[in-house]
Structure formats: structure tokens, C-alpha cells
Design a protein around this motif. Structure first.
Motif, short mmCIF file in Angstrom:
data_model
loop_
_atom_site.label_atom_id
_atom_site.label_comp_id
_atom_site.label_asym_id
_atom_site.label_seq_id
_atom_site.Cartn_x
_atom_site.Cartn_y
_atom_site.Cartn_z
N ALA A 143 -5.38 -81.88 -10.92
CA ALA A 143 -3.95 -81.78 -10.61
C ALA A 143 -3.19 -82.98 -11.17
O ALA A 143 -2.07 -82.83 -11.69
CB ALA A 143 -3.75 -81.69 -9.10
N ILE A 144 -3.78 -84.16 -11.09
CA ILE A 144 -3.15 -85.36 -11.62
C ILE A 144 -2.92 -85.21 -13.13
O ILE A 144 -1.85 -85.52 -13.65
CB ILE A 144 -4.00 -86.61 -11.33
N GLU A 145 -3.93 -84.72 -13.83
CA GLU A 145 -3.81 -84.56 -15.28
C GLU A 145 -2.72 -83.55 -15.63
O GLU A 145 -1.94 -83.75 -16.58
CB GLU A 145 -5.15 -84.12 -15.88
N ARG A 146 -2.63 -82.46 -14.87
CA ARG A 146 -1.59 -81.46 -15.15
C ARG A 146 -0.20 -82.06 -14.96
O ARG A 146 0.72 -81.80 -15.76
CB ARG A 146 -1.78 -80.23 -14.25
N VAL A 147 -0.02 -82.84 -13.89
CA VAL A 147 1.27 -83.48 -13.64
C VAL A 147 1.58 -84.50 -14.74
O VAL A 147 2.73 -84.57 -15.23
CB VAL A 147 1.28 -84.15 -12.25
N CYS A 148 0.59 -85.27 -15.15
CA CYS A 148 0.79 -86.26 -16.21
C CYS A 148 1.21 -85.58 -17.51
O CYS A 148 2.10 -86.06 -18.22
CB CYS A 148 -0.49 -87.07 -16.43
N GLN A 149 0.56 -84.47 -17.82
CA GLN A 149 0.89 -83.75 -19.04
C GLN A 149 2.31 -83.17 -18.97
O GLN A 149 3.07 -83.22 -19.95
CB GLN A 149 -0.13 -82.62 -19.27
N LYS A 237 10.82 -77.31 -12.50
CA LYS A 237 10.36 -76.01 -12.01
C LYS A 237 8.85 -75.81 -12.17
O LYS A 237 8.25 -74.99 -11.48
CB LYS A 237 11.11 -74.88 -12.71
N GLY A 238 8.22 -76.59 -13.07
CA GLY A 238 6.79 -76.46 -13.27
C GLY A 238 5.95 -77.39 -12.43
O GLY A 238 4.70 -77.32 -12.45
N PHE A 239 6.60 -78.27 -11.62
CA PHE A 239 5.84 -79.28 -10.88
C PHE A 239 4.96 -78.66 -9.80
O PHE A 239 3.79 -79.04 -9.64
CB PHE A 239 6.78 -80.31 -10.26
N ASN A 240 5.52 -77.75 -8.99
CA ASN A 240 4.74 -77.17 -7.90
C ASN A 240 3.46 -76.51 -8.42
O ASN A 240 2.38 -76.65 -7.82
CB ASN A 240 5.57 -76.15 -7.13
N LYS A 241 3.57 -75.81 -9.54
CA LYS A 241 2.39 -75.16 -10.11
C LYS A 241 1.40 -76.19 -10.62
O LYS A 241 0.18 -76.07 -10.40
CB LYS A 241 2.80 -74.22 -11.24
N ALA A 242 1.89 -77.22 -11.29
CA ALA A 242 1.01 -78.25 -11.84
C ALA A 242 0.26 -78.99 -10.74
O ALA A 242 -0.94 -79.28 -10.86
CB ALA A 242 1.82 -79.23 -12.68
N ALA A 243 0.97 -79.29 -9.65
CA ALA A 243 0.35 -80.05 -8.54
C ALA A 243 -0.39 -79.14 -7.57
O ALA A 243 -1.16 -79.63 -6.74
CB ALA A 243 1.41 -80.85 -7.80
N GLY A 244 -0.15 -77.83 -7.65
CA GLY A 244 -0.80 -76.90 -6.73
C GLY A 244 -0.10 -76.80 -5.39
O GLY A 244 -0.76 -76.63 -4.35
N LEU A 245 1.22 -76.89 -5.39
CA LEU A 245 1.99 -76.87 -4.15
C LEU A 245 2.48 -75.46 -3.84
O LEU A 245 2.80 -74.69 -4.74
CB LEU A 245 3.20 -77.80 -4.25
N PRO A 246 2.59 -75.12 -2.55
CA PRO A 246 3.15 -73.81 -2.17
C PRO A 246 4.61 -73.71 -2.58
O PRO A 246 5.34 -74.71 -2.60
CB PRO A 246 3.00 -73.79 -0.64
N SER A 247 5.06 -72.53 -2.86
CA SER A 247 6.43 -72.32 -3.34
C SER A 247 7.48 -72.61 -2.27
O SER A 247 8.63 -72.92 -2.59
CB SER A 247 6.60 -70.88 -3.83
N GLU A 248 7.09 -72.52 -0.98
CA GLU A 248 8.06 -72.75 0.10
C GLU A 248 8.25 -74.23 0.43
O GLU A 248 8.95 -74.58 1.37
CB GLU A 248 7.65 -71.99 1.36
N GLU A 249 7.63 -75.11 -0.34
CA GLU A 249 7.77 -76.55 -0.11
C GLU A 249 8.50 -77.18 -1.30
O GLU A 249 8.32 -76.76 -2.43
CB GLU A 249 6.40 -77.21 0.06
#
Length: 281
Positions: A143-149, A237-249
Motif C-alpha cells: 500500500a505504501i508503494e502504491r501511494v508513493c507511486q 480520487k485515486g488515494f483511497n484505492k491506492a491505500a486500500g481505504l473504504p469508499s465511505e471514509e
């Protein structure tokens, strides 16, 4: 004398000592005393009761641990004042917290225990409606790598490829990542917006900000520095997916944490207490 063996998350406090029988307690305190006498450099000609009193003072204020021995620089008299005025120790903790920009590359062995304690402190933050809207996402390597990218892509798009590469290298160097989010709680009636000062949305966001402060102070108390980041990537808009966060947060901030490479100087305050404390008749 070699360091005394401790488990990764065990601290020597009154709570841990109470669980031991008398022989183990005596042995533990004796070992602690010998190590502290060496590290502090107390005068061995003084009565041994003075040394014991110093150890008890450290234990009772919660300042001594094998992972965090910053209190050893205190003089005995200054430390004893903290025993009888614990508010001073808490005030020092508040005033000594800093935003850390440079961390050591590796997290200390007790970091997970420190994070768990910090989250426990965070959820005791003020929360008017008792919605408990906070969530704490401890990111792993993927998840860290996805956010960094993702962040590098945003920086590259706005500032160029070299800036993106530089930012990617820096973000990859951050040792610990904790994303604090707020749940979009639906009110019983109507629409809740941040523009409405009495809204549930504003109450929940304020509660989460209080939680972040508790979190950072608790980590600081355990010898870990933090940086609360709110850069554009957090709200992409891509952060929640990159970090693995639920859409309602939604994201309140990303907290980087770890051992500070160096302690920053206190920031210069533009206003002092008397400038901001307004006394009314």
C-alpha cells in the motif's frame, strides 16, 4: 554491565513490577539500579537510599524505560519535583513534541506496541455526538508503494519528471505510515456539510483532528516522532484505492512516524500566551 534483557514492548514501571513476586522484584530493581547508576554517573559515595529514591522517581513518573531513557539527563532534584507535580511532566511532553521531517530508516523493535497505545489514546479524544468517526489504517509495504507511486505521478504532472523522482525517493524513505480517516456519518435528518457550524460533518472532523493530536503525543511519549501530512495526494480520487481505504471514509491526514534522525529546534512563535489569551471582564 551488559544491557538487561527486555521483551520488545515491555517497560519497567510500577504496573509491570506489581505482577512479579518479591524475589523477582528485588532482582529486577537491583539490575535496574546498577545499570542506571552506570548510565547516570551518580556518586557511589552517596547513601544507597538516594539511588533507590531516584529509581523510584523515574518509575513513578513513567519516564524510565529501556526503549526511552531521555529522562536520564535530568538532575535528581528536578526529577523529584515531577513526582510531586506530574502536571509539569505532561506540560513538558506537550511542549516538546515536534513535526519530524527526517527519520531513521528502521523502526524500533517496540513500534507496534507504541502504535497500539497511540490509537488507544486517540479514541479517547473529545467526540460530541459519540459517533466515533475515526479509523486508523496502518499501511503495509504494498500500500505504501502504491501511494508513493501515485504521489510521484501527481508531482511529475505538475512539476516535471525530476521533481517526481525526487519525491518518490523521499516518500519511500518514510519508515511508518498511518492514514487517519473520518467516516461520512449520515445525520438522522437533512444534509450534513462542513459549511454548517452545527453539522455532524464538522463535529466529526473536529473529533478526528483531536484524535490525531492524541495519537501524535502518545507516539512522542514512546520516543517516536511524527509528521501529519495533508498533501494533495491524500485527497486525490485515486488515494483511497491506492491505500486500500473504504469508499465511505475520507482522509484527515497521513501520519508518518519513526525515530527522529535529529530533534528539530522549537519553532519561533509569532504570538505568545499573552497575545492570544484574551481576558474579559
Amino acid at each position: 554491565m551488559p544491557p538487561i534483557h527486555q521483551t520488545s514492548n515491555e517497560h519497567v514501571t510500577f504496573e509491570s513490577i506489581k505482577s512479579l513476586d518479591s524475589n523477582k522484584t528485588k532482582a529486577l530493581l537491583t539490575s535496574v539500579l546498577r545499570q542506571m547508576i552506570q548510565q547516570i554517573g551518580l556518586n557511589m559515595r552517596k547513601p544507597i537510599t538516594n539511588h533507590l529514591l531516584y529509581v523510584v522517581a523515574l518509575l513513578s513518573t513513567g519516564l524510565w524505560s529501556f526503549q526511552n531513557a531521555h529522562a536520564l539527563s535530568l538532575k535528581p532534584r528536578a526529577l523529584l519535583k515531577r513526582v510531586f507535580k506530574p502536571s509539569s511532566a505532561f506540560q513538558d511532553l506537550l511542549l516538546s513534541r515536534r513535526t519530524i521531517n527526517d527519520f531513521e530508516s528502521n523502526l524500533p523493535s517496540n513500534w507496534e506496541h507504541a502504535v497500539e497505545q497511540a490509537v488507544e489514546a486517540a479514541i479517547y479524544a473529545p467526540n460530541h455526538k459519540r459517533t466515533e468517526p475515526w479509523r486508523f489504517h496502518l499501511l503495509g509495504p504494498e500500500a505504501i508503494e502504491r501511494v508513493c507511486q501515485l504521489n510521484a505521478e501527481l508531482v511529475t504532472a505538475s512539476k516535471g519528471e525530476k521533481a517526481g523522482e525526487k519525491k518518490l525517493k523521499r516518500w519511500r524513505a518514510m519508515p511508518g505510515w498511518l492514514v487517519v480517516t473520518c467516516i461520512n456519518t449520515k445525520p438522522e435528518s437533512g444534509i450534513s456539510t462542513m459549511e454548517d457550524p452545527t453539522s455532524l460533518a464538522r463535529e466529526d472532523y473536529a473529533a478526528c483532528c483531536c484524535a490525531v493530536q492524541n495519537l501524535c503525543l502518545s507516539l512522542h511519549a514512546n520516543g517516536l516522532g511524527t509528521k501529519w501530512t495533508t498533501g494533495p495526494v491524500n485527497f486525490d480520487k485515486g488515494f483511497n484505492k491506492a491505500a486500500g481505504l473504504p469508499s465511505e471514509e475520507y482522509v484527515v491526514g497521513t501520519i508518518w512516524f519513526g525515530k527522529a534522525a535529529k530533534k528539530p529546534d522549537p519553532p519561533a512563535k509569532k504570538l505568545g500566551t499573552e497575545d492570544v489569551l484574551v481576558r474579559h471582564a
